[in-house]
Scaffold this motif. Structure first.
Motif, PDB file in Angstrom:
ATOM      1  N   TYR A  79      -0.385  -3.321 -11.166  1.00 22.74           N
ATOM      2  CA  TYR A  79      -0.514  -3.135  -9.711  1.00 22.74           C
ATOM      3  C   TYR A  79       0.843  -2.892  -9.061  1.00 22.74           C
ATOM      4  N   MET A 136      -3.157   5.470   3.631  1.00 17.01           N
ATOM      5  CA  MET A 136      -2.647   4.129   3.917  1.00 17.01           C
ATOM      6  C   MET A 136      -2.747   3.785   5.393  1.00 17.01           C
ATOM      7  N   ARG A 171       1.032  -0.542  -3.309  1.00 24.59           N
ATOM      8  CA  ARG A 171      -0.005  -1.431  -2.746  1.00 24.59           C
ATOM      9  C   ARG A 171       0.102  -2.832  -3.357  1.00 24.59           C
ATOM     10  N   LEU A 230       1.022  -4.053   3.846  1.00 29.10           N
ATOM     11  CA  LEU A 230       0.316  -3.248   2.850  1.00 29.10           C
ATOM     12  C   LEU A 230      -0.736  -2.342   3.491  1.00 29.10           C
ATOM     13  N   ARG A 231      -1.290  -2.772   4.605  1.00 26.57           N
ATOM     14  CA  ARG A 231      -2.273  -1.932   5.316  1.00 26.57           C
ATOM     15  C   ARG A 231      -1.593  -1.080   6.383  1.00 26.57           C
ATOM     16  N   VAL A 253      -5.565  -3.957  -2.211  1.00 29.38           N
ATOM     17  CA  VAL A 253      -4.140  -4.268  -2.220  1.00 29.38           C
ATOM     18  C   VAL A 253      -3.971  -5.559  -3.020  1.00 29.38           C
TER      19      VAL A 253
END
Ligand code: AMP
Length: 240
Positions: free
Chosen positions: A207, A1, A212, A236-237, A130
């Motif tokens: 999901y 991640m 993510r 998310l990143r 994502v």
């Protein structure tokens, strides 16, 4: 991640954030297309809308387009295998290398499973997808969809209730006669919502369970929703 995609932004001295592959999920009319267009301009990665790709097939009268036409008019989904093949071809194009905003795909658990394994088979260095889900109450969606009009030339989107063009029925930019999608009438909208509840809502669960994933309230001003999506993508990143 912790992997980040960083590129140089020509308009500033600092590095610009590029979110890599993104899925925009949500019911018909939550604003996926509008948001995807804005994100595309901000991040310099393409919007890939399966609805737009299918409409393009339909206007070119390809075999897929002829089949899709009838299903789309009925508010039904095009079979997974055909849509998956179409998406595979689009993702292989050069402009999708740095990332993309997938809008309207996956719409079934079968499409989601296909996408997961398709993306797993790529280079290990590629970022994982994502997902951001946009939520809006049903009544608001009904007005958004049945009021939606678009310019056939520049693709600008209007709404006769909430965002009318200056001259009724004409695009502010092009002056072209605005069009209503055949599947934006109330009866077809109701069918599309049923299809969403039955087939696409489980994709959001898929999901969500994978992590993510973030959810954004889409019943606010467009720019507020965009800011929330961008903040969600940075979280998310792993780059707040
Ligand atoms: P949209 O523009 O995303 O609302 O899509 C319009 C119509 O195209 C849908 O109601 C479906 O009939 C078809 N369609 C778009 N995306 C997909 C997909 N991922 N799977 C199956 N059918 C799709």
């Amino acid at each position: 991640m912790s992997t980040q995609t960083v590129t140089t932004d020509s308009t500033s001295t600092g590095p610009a954030f590029v979110p890599g592959p993104v899925l925009l999920l949500g019911a018909p009319g939550v604003g996926k297309g509008t948001q995807a267009q804005i994100l595309m301009a901000h991040f310099g990665i393409p919007q890939i809308s399966t609805g737009d790709l299918l409409r393009s097939h339909r206007s070119r009268r390809t075999e897929l387009g002829v089949l899709a036409d009838e299903l789309m008019q009925q508010g039904k989904l095009v079979p997974d295998e055909l849509v998956n093949q179409m998406v595979a071809a689009r993702l292989a194009e050069a402009d999708a290398v740095r990332g993309y905003i997938l809008d309207g795909f996956p719409r079934t658990l079968g499409q989601a499973a296909w996408l997961d394994s398709h993306l797993d088979s790529r280079s290990a260095a590629a970022l994982p997808v994502v997902a951001v889900s946009i939520t809006v109450p049903y009544e608001v969606l009904l007005r958004r969809i049945t009021g939606r009009r678009s310019c056939p030339v520049c693709k600008s989107i209007y709404n006769v209730f909430t965002h009318p063009s200056k001259a009724a029925g004409l695009c502010d930019v092009e002056g072209a006669a605005l069009e209503q999608r055949a599947d934006d009438i109330e009866e077809v909208f109701a069918k599309r919502m049923r299809t969403f509840d039955e087939l696409t809502a489980p994709v959001i669960g898929h999901y969500r369970a994978q992590g993510r994933f973030e959810e954004v309230d889409g019943d606010r001003a467009v720019e507020t929703v965009t800011a929330d999506i961008e903040a969600a993508l940075k979280r998310l990143r792993g780059r707040v």
